[in-house]
Write an enzyme that holds these catalytic residues in place. Sequence first.
Site, short mmCIF file in Angstrom:
data_model
loop_
_atom_site.label_atom_id
_atom_site.label_comp_id
_atom_site.label_asym_id
_atom_site.label_seq_id
_atom_site.Cartn_x
_atom_site.Cartn_y
_atom_site.Cartn_z
N ILE A 1 -7.20 1.53 9.58
CA ILE A 1 -7.49 2.50 10.64
C ILE A 1 -7.57 1.79 11.98
O ILE A 1 -7.00 2.24 12.97
CB ILE A 1 -8.79 3.27 10.33
N GLU B 1 -0.32 -1.69 -7.01
CA GLU B 1 -1.06 -0.59 -7.63
C GLU B 1 -0.15 0.59 -7.93
O GLU B 1 -0.18 1.17 -9.01
CB GLU B 1 -2.17 -0.11 -6.70
N GLY C 1 0.82 -1.20 0.00
CA GLY C 1 0.00 0.00 0.00
C GLY C 1 0.86 1.26 0.00
O GLY C 1 2.08 1.20 -0.03
N ASN D 1 4.21 5.84 4.52
CA ASN D 1 5.50 5.70 5.16
C ASN D 1 5.74 4.30 5.71
O ASN D 1 6.86 3.79 5.67
CB ASN D 1 5.65 6.74 6.27
N GLY E 1 -7.64 -0.41 -3.16
CA GLY E 1 -7.42 -1.76 -3.66
C GLY E 1 -7.13 -2.78 -2.58
O GLY E 1 -6.83 -3.94 -2.89
N LYS F 1 -3.49 9.60 17.86
CA LYS F 1 -3.81 10.82 18.63
C LYS F 1 -3.08 10.83 19.98
O LYS F 1 -3.68 11.10 21.03
CB LYS F 1 -5.31 10.95 18.84
#
Length: 504
Positions: A365, A295, A270, A273, A389, A409
């Site tokens: 996430i 991709e 993907g 970083n 993807g 956070k």
Amino acid sequence: MGIAERVRFPQFHNRIMDAAAAAALIPHGATVGMSGFTGAGYPKALPQAIAERAQAEHAQGRPYKINLWTGASTAPECDGALAQAHAIGQRLPFNTDPLARQQINAGEIDFIDMHLSHVAQHAWFGFFGKMNVAVIEVLGVTADGLLIPSTAIGNNKTWLEIADQVILEVNTKLPGAMEGMHDIYYGTAIPPRRMPISMTHADNRIGEPYLKVDPAKVIAVVETHGSDRNNVFNAPDADSNLIASAIIDFLTHEMQAGRLPKQMLPIQSGVGNVANAVLAGLLHGPFEQLLGFTEVLQDGMLDLLRAGKMSRASATAISLSAQAFEDFEKNLDFYRSRIILRPQEISNHPELVRRLGVIAMNSMIEADIYGNINSTHLMGSSMMNGIGGSGDFARNGYLSFFVTPSVAKGGKISCIVPMCSHVDHTEHDTQIIVTEQGLADLRGLSPKQRAKVVIEKCAHPSYRPMLQDYFDRACAKGALHTPHILTEALSWHQRFLDTGDMRV
């Protein structure tokens, strides 16, 4: 080299015009398919001209919006400019622009989040209705009227086929010497007339180096002279390096155990970083003659190609930092024989991902203790970017990793939760979860076994006791296949919304 040298097809010369004149040809309510995939190969001039037209129409009290379909994300001068002008009615299949995201989450833009492998075929099947205009960036036009693709192919082949009209943006800044790097497959068909795709290795060339267009469809040719949006990749931080090390160690162990061949299977990675940290880990790992089947080709894959650790890389787009693109442009002769750019209906094709045995690595996430994955939504309701993807590769890959830091956070959010607030990939699609805390191999485990491993290996120490307490109480209270306390399962998310912290 100017547009006259780049457009070698005489029939198009009388259709050359500026962006404003071309934008005037796109009416309110039109469905527009634009090129672009992860900040590469998107039109640079037309979106801004459309935005200016929208602002002028709105100033006169008249409506003006378009429905925008692309390959994936574009850039501020495309999605951003159109969102700024409130010129987008519908958007698919992916977005990373912050202003467009704000309008999506405010309900102003109707956003359709899709698996990237589905977009071209669903459009081709007619599931979304007609496409009125395709706006496609190319590097040039041959004397025979063939189009030289740009730095991203995405859905351009399909847009050129199904659109009623076509506007070409000829980018005279991007290197025309990329000609020949592309592989456009024209063997797809609508069921039941489909035939197997003749690809058995990630570096097979199965198509043609050019895009085709019916010359009668081309209503405008516009010159642009602009760079792609260069990604900024920070040096891998400590967490990214820990995640990368865990993946490299795992792959090494799988190879020693005989579950991976000595010549590594193709790699999909993907964007971001963490992904580049994994690729950097492969650079110093024990693996040789790697293949990329992904991709987006990022800086890390260029490093692997340059070092001789990767022999070939197949992708649908090149999205690089400014420094890496400078190297790419200077050494195009070297990279041209090692990089293959394909339509995304090939780069993301589930059948090919499974046939080639791709090793998939994607970010998330959040994950819950049973292995369900949320890739798209913050606190269950707010769209971040889209599924992209990741599903194409996760469900069909030989091995599939989902990676994330264990907290966000500043520790106020745990990325390992009792129940995901939104599910993009079910537990059935999830094999391996990795955080900086460790790696959870979920293959062959029941839900309760998965929960124990995820809590022990992946959760942050400040949340691990809370997760264990939830799991223990759920086991004591209810059904024992996938234990949950429904009144508490999403309470962590609600607590964050109420107090700004998931912790009690």
